[in-house]
Design an enzyme around this catalytic site. Structure first.
Site, short mmCIF file in Angstrom:
data_model
loop_
_atom_site.label_atom_id
_atom_site.label_comp_id
_atom_site.label_asym_id
_atom_site.label_seq_id
_atom_site.Cartn_x
_atom_site.Cartn_y
_atom_site.Cartn_z
N TYR A 175 -1.59 -12.72 -27.41
CA TYR A 175 -2.21 -13.96 -27.40
C TYR A 175 -2.52 -14.24 -28.93
CZ TYR A 175 -2.14 -14.05 -22.35
OH TYR A 175 -1.94 -14.01 -21.08
N GLY A 321 -8.12 -6.09 -11.11
CA GLY A 321 -7.44 -7.51 -11.05
C GLY A 321 -7.05 -8.07 -9.99
N ARG A 322 -5.73 -7.97 -9.66
CA ARG A 322 -5.40 -8.32 -8.26
C ARG A 322 -5.81 -7.80 -7.00
NH1 ARG A 322 0.84 -7.30 -9.91
NH2 ARG A 322 -0.41 -5.91 -10.88
N CYS A 345 -3.41 -5.05 -2.60
CA CYS A 345 -2.66 -5.62 -3.21
C CYS A 345 -1.47 -5.29 -3.25
CB CYS A 345 -3.00 -5.75 -4.76
SG CYS A 345 -1.98 -6.77 -5.86
N CYS A 348 3.03 -8.34 -5.64
CA CYS A 348 3.91 -9.50 -5.58
C CYS A 348 3.97 -10.35 -6.50
CB CYS A 348 4.15 -9.84 -4.20
SG CYS A 348 2.76 -11.07 -4.05
N CYS A 364 -3.71 -15.73 -3.11
CA CYS A 364 -3.60 -14.30 -3.05
C CYS A 364 -2.36 -14.07 -1.81
CB CYS A 364 -4.47 -13.39 -3.17
SG CYS A 364 -4.14 -11.62 -2.47
N ALA A 396 2.75 -11.60 10.18
CA ALA A 396 2.11 -13.05 10.30
C ALA A 396 1.59 -13.12 11.81
CB ALA A 396 3.37 -14.07 10.71
N GLU A 415 5.14 -7.42 21.32
CA GLU A 415 6.07 -6.82 20.29
C GLU A 415 7.17 -6.26 21.08
OE1 GLU A 415 8.54 -5.65 17.64
OE2 GLU A 415 6.66 -6.92 17.20
N LYS A 433 7.62 0.87 -2.86
CA LYS A 433 7.24 -0.31 -2.13
C LYS A 433 6.08 0.27 -1.11
CE LYS A 433 8.95 -3.82 -3.92
NZ LYS A 433 9.77 -4.76 -3.24
#
Length: 647
Positions: A175, A321-322, A345, A348, A364, A396, A415, A433
């Site tokens: 920056y 942070g995230r 987190c 992504c 988020c 979901a 399920e 992952k």
């Protein structure tokens, strides 16, 4: 045996500032209103993290000047009493939770300035801007530089008057202030150039002295800077070491260190491919070798890597942070022995960084309430418990179940397989992952703690009697792999990507062709080559992971290059055969040799049962990929509000 996190909760000091623990909210570009001040939305966003037990909040990107960035010229509150008032509102609230507040004071973005606010871009010298390279910056004049130095003093004193506990000078990621400190971006021939070390550090030194004179000798001043830019002609560790020693002698109270710049953007916003705690060894030990002052480091910490970094002496403070976007209660959950309830987190960079593409506020992927704390508040109990049926146990379905259960409803998930997790079961297979696996584990814990009944191996049809008594039905049946109409797709040497991740890896030969270079195909290619396979990646578009984030593409392309993956872009698969595949590009047809093929050509909404149920039950709703195939964040957001809507 559970991990002991007590080291993270020691009381410490940075200069005269006392801190109740070592967990710090990293400065991020969220929380500012249109006038450049922390508005009501931003206030509640920060306070939610204080309420969650965070020891210190660093308020990201608090502008000191309205003349150094085109966007800043619209920030009418900057440099006025209104800015001090906004900081005072923050400290009044945060201090009630024992949380310290630090204001990160910034002079602007320079070549990385946000477009759309005019063309008067500024930097140390003339350079193409990052987002609009056909436009150049102009050098700040000496008079403008002197004014910015004065502006820092005004802002620093306002912070002290507002009972902000410390300030941080913003000098990282390439920056504007960093541009003055780096030869790559600074070719000035005056006293603010980089002809020698004194000139190279003149501006940051003047800013420090200006702030110090304004706030006095005992008020803590931190500096955030990178130890190396990791790009050609960027600042090296050796140069940064000299700068850190210099600032240490001046009297800086602590150093917030990281690496990178926007030209290697995945290090600015670390991706899953970089691993957990990815900067600790790069910057923590390096900083420790140069100064006895406290070191703060960032880099996608998990609870375990955070406490290990502190216990090993590699850092003094953990910046989240995230991680705090995903779970504002990160600190309290560790303190009160609820590690298994920390929502991870998933790195992504979708909703926190790329959300502007959809014209939504930043948020988020795994926490739909992030940056919406004021608007939606806590989930409230329903006055009348209802029977809720949820079809599908992916993220979901589980998010809808979690929210509905918190509201007090009686929730059952149906399920059709014997596992919860849906598509993430395959997606979380690669070791890089791991956060997706953590997310599935988090939801499993929530299902158990909230008393959600899960009926495994239970496939629902439109005539299933279980649905007749349900007050609300949420359909979250996800998506299935798209089978392309390509000759040879049914050959024995051709594998669907889901099957390849779940149970067919051992059937793959040594040389594997992955058809499809989106996110899934790229992950598969990297996973296989890390396992020692020889991999060819074929993508129809001209860019690998074209629909992904720019941060992921930096990581993916670097790994593909490092592992010598043979990449064919702008190339379409025409036929699969026993020898591999016939492909076509602008140069014609080619036979690519391969023992096995993994097909990763996208997913298709699994919508048939959902549409049938919508026609039969007016109290049903579809969420997630069974409507439109998208990302984890879209599925969780839709499911959250569907669960919340059940009265």
């Amino acid at each position: 045996m559970s991990r002991d996190f007590s080291k993270l909760f020691e009381r410490t000091n940075i200069g005269s500032m006392g801190l109740k623990n070592r967990l710090v909210m990293a400065p991020m570009g969220m929380g500012l209103g249109a006038d450049g001040l922390i508005d009501d939305v931003g206030l509640e966003y920060y306070i939610e993290r204080a309420r969650g037990g965070t020891g210190m909040l660093i308020l990201g990107f608090q502008n000191v000047s309205r003349v150094t960035d085109p966007a800043a010229r619209t920030y009418y509150g900057v440099g006025t009493p209104l800015q001090e008032m906004s900081w005072a509102r923050m400290t009044d609230r945060a201090h009630a939770y024992g949380t310290a507040v630090v204001a990160q004071l910034s002079m602007g973005l320079g070549i990385y300035a946000i477009p759309g606010y005019g063309d008067d871009y500024v930097s140390a010298s003339v350079h193409p801007t990052y987002y609009e390279p056909h436009k150049n910056t102009r050098p700040l004049t000496r008079e403008e530089i002197h004014q910015v130095v004065k502006d820092y003093a005004v802002a620093a004193l306002a912070c002290k008057n507002a009972q902000v506990d410390a300030i941080e000078i913003h000098a990282h990621f390439g920056y504007l202030l960093d541009q003055f400190m780096t030869k790559k971006w600074n070719q000035r021939d005056d006293e603010y150039g980089t002809q020698n070390f004194e000139n190279q550090t003149r501006l940051i030194s003047e800013i420090y002295h200006s702030c110090r004179n304004a706030v006095g000798p005992d008020y803590p001043i931190l500096v955030r800077m990178v130890t190396e830019h990791m790009i050609p002609d960027g600042r090296t560790q050796e140069e940064s070491a000299e700068i850190i020693r210099h600032l240490d002698k001046l009297g800086v109270d602590a150093f917030n260190l990281d690496v990178g710049c926007y030209d290697i953007k995945d290090w600015c916003f670390p991706t899953s491919y970089l691993g957990d705690a990815c900067m600790t060894d790069l910057v923590g030990l390096f900083g420790r070798s140069l100064t006895d002052k406290p070191i703060l480091t960032v880099g996608s910490y998990s609870p375990e890597t955070a406490v290990e970094a502190v216990e090993s002496g590699k850092t003094d403070y953990i910046l989240l942070g995230r991680g705090l976007l995903a779970d504002p209660d990160f600190a309290n959950k560790l303190y009160y022995g609820k590690r298994e309830e920390v929502r991870p987190c998933i790195k992504c960079n979708r909703f926190c960084l790329s959300q502007s593409d959809s014209m939504r506020d930043g948020s988020c992927s795994v926490n739909p309430l992030c940056y919406r704390e004021k608007k939606y508040g806590k989930i409230e109990k329903s006055e009348t418990p209802r029977d809720v049926a949820i079809i599908g146990g992916g993220v979901a379905g589980m998010e809808a179940a979690r929210v509905a259960a918190i509201k007090g409803h009686n929730v059952t998930i149906y399920e059709k397989t014997d596992l919860l997790g849906g598509q993430l079961i395959a997606a979380m297979d690669p070791p890089f992952k791991n956060r997706l696996a953590d997310l599935v584990d988090y939801y499993k814990v929530q299902m158990d703690k909230l008393g959600v009944e899960v009926k495994y191996s239970h496939e629902i049809s439109v005539d299933s009697p279980e649905l007749e008594k349900a007050y609300a039905i949420i359909i979250a049946t996800g998506a299935r792999s798209f089978k392309p109409p390509i000759k040879g797709a049914d050959n024995d040497n051709v594998f669907d990507i889901i099957d390849a991740h779940l149970d067919a890896k051992e059937k793959l030969g040594q040389r594997v062709l992955v058809a499809g270079g989106g996110a899934s195909g790229s992950d598969m290619a990297i996973d296989l080559v890390m396992d020692g396979k020889e991999v060819v990646l074929v993508e129809m578009l001209d860019q690998i992971d074209a629909g992904g984030t720019i941060e992921d593409r930096f990581s993916i392309n670097r790994l593909l290059n490092e592992y010598d993956v043979e990449v064919w872009t702008g190339t379409k698969v025409k036929e699969f055969n026993e020898k591999g595949a016939i492909v076509e590009n602008t140069e014609g047809l080619h036979q690519i040799e391969a023992d096995s093929i993994v097909v990763a050509l996208g997913m298709k909404a699994n919508c048939e049962i959902g549409e049938a149920l919508l026609n039969k039950y007016h109290n049903s709703v579809m969420v997630g990929d069974c409507i439109t195939v998208a990302q984890v964040g879209e599925a969780i957001r839709e499911a959250h509000f569907a669960g919340r809507a059940i009265d």
